[in-house]
Design a protein around this motif. Sequence first.
Motif, PDB file in Angstrom:
ATOM      1  N   THR A 174      46.271  48.361  45.404  1.00  0.00           N
ATOM      2  CA  THR A 174      45.960  47.687  44.142  1.00  0.00           C
ATOM      3  C   THR A 174      46.421  48.534  42.964  1.00  0.00           C
ATOM      4  N   THR A 175      46.205  49.843  43.041  1.00  0.00           N
ATOM      5  CA  THR A 175      46.662  50.743  41.977  1.00  0.00           C
ATOM      6  C   THR A 175      48.181  50.717  41.859  1.00  0.00           C
ATOM      7  N   LEU A 176      48.864  50.707  43.003  1.00  0.00           N
ATOM      8  CA  LEU A 176      50.331  50.626  42.986  1.00  0.00           C
ATOM      9  C   LEU A 176      50.789  49.385  42.235  1.00  0.00           C
ATOM     10  N   ALA A 177      50.179  48.254  42.547  1.00  0.00           N
ATOM     11  CA  ALA A 177      50.549  47.007  41.862  1.00  0.00           C
ATOM     12  C   ALA A 177      50.294  47.111  40.362  1.00  0.00           C
ATOM     13  N   ILE A 178      49.139  47.621  39.996  1.00  0.00           N
ATOM     14  CA  ILE A 178      48.782  47.733  38.575  1.00  0.00           C
ATOM     15  C   ILE A 178      49.767  48.638  37.838  1.00  0.00           C
ATOM     16  N   LYS A 179      50.160  49.751  38.441  1.00  0.00           N
ATOM     17  CA  LYS A 179      51.076  50.698  37.802  1.00  0.00           C
ATOM     18  C   LYS A 179      52.428  50.061  37.506  1.00  0.00           C
ATOM     19  N   TYR A 180      52.771  49.028  38.257  1.00  0.00           N
ATOM     20  CA  TYR A 180      54.036  48.337  38.021  1.00  0.00           C
ATOM     21  C   TYR A 180      53.838  47.048  37.220  1.00  0.00           C
ATOM     22  N   GLY A 181      52.720  46.964  36.522  1.00  0.00           N
ATOM     23  CA  GLY A 181      52.492  45.851  35.604  1.00  0.00           C
ATOM     24  C   GLY A 181      52.029  44.570  36.255  1.00  0.00           C
ATOM     25  N   ILE A 182      51.580  44.639  37.490  1.00  0.00           N
ATOM     26  CA  ILE A 182      51.112  43.453  38.203  1.00  0.00           C
ATOM     27  C   ILE A 182      49.605  43.368  38.069  1.00  0.00           C
ATOM     28  N   LYS A 183      49.107  42.263  37.553  1.00  0.00           N
ATOM     29  CA  LYS A 183      47.669  42.109  37.376  1.00  0.00           C
ATOM     30  C   LYS A 183      46.975  41.982  38.739  1.00  0.00           C
ATOM     31  N   PRO A 184      45.751  42.503  38.819  1.00  0.00           N
ATOM     32  CA  PRO A 184      45.025  42.412  40.090  1.00  0.00           C
ATOM     33  C   PRO A 184      44.903  40.990  40.625  1.00  0.00           C
ATOM     34  N   ASP A 185      44.739  40.009  39.729  1.00  0.00           N
ATOM     35  CA  ASP A 185      44.614  38.621  40.187  1.00  0.00           C
ATOM     36  C   ASP A 185      45.892  38.127  40.862  1.00  0.00           C
TER      37      ASP A 185
END
Length: 270
Positions: A174-185
């Motif tokens: 989840t952190t990886l996704a967030i760091k690349y601008g991807i929202k958790p949803d």
Amino acid sequence: MMEITVVGMGNMGRAFAKRAYSQGFEVLWWNRTRERVKDAPGRPIEKLAEARGLVAVFVSDDDALLAVVPDIGGDYVALCGTYSIQGVKRALEILTARGRRAFAMPVVGSPRNVENGDAIYIVGAHEEIYTKTRPILEKFGALFYIGDSIKAAALKLAFNTLLISTVAVLGEATTLAIKYGIKPDVFKELLSQTVFKEIAARYIDRMLGSAQPTFTLKNAAKDMRYASNAAGEAGAGNVAMSGVKALYEVLAALGYGEEDYVKAGIIEGK
């Protein structure tokens, strides 16, 4: 009226006491720091020897377990916490030598599951004891009978290893996704179309939220240590779980021990 004694009134023990009270049992309880127990049903006992009926032990770790078993009374003693293989062996040796009918019965589920009666109890009692106690135990939740206390303890460690490791990696992902601008949803939406649907739905919002934890990061570190030791003793694979153990131990040492255990992968990425 059958008596139930709860030893260790943390989140799980208190939930078990509430479940017992709701099912019409007379509830007794003991806690090392009695003044810290709030809103507990039943009545406290001063000494462990005053325990009666079925005694459910929910103390926090091996040290606490081995401190209470030399004095516990009661008809049957169920070790309901998550303990090491060696801790369970030693506790049962002490209880058996004292003439107590004892067995491991670790719990799968949260305090809410325990209180609502839908937790799973891994029952390691021998068949004779299980036959006698089953009508009582069935009032507390689903029974997964394995008939051997060491196997019951090992099965709980295996389950906790998988759960704790899974949420740690989910947090990192989840952190990886967030760091690349991807929202958790967005990440949750992708996972909802895969085998990870239920895991994502249950844990991602909790990782990012601020709810009061019912199982802390330091408790997860303890369980992973017990699991890693058990794997080493048995000659089982231990590389992945050792890594997860190290993660939780480091975060606990850095002062995050009271955080919700599901936040490990998120905290690590900060």
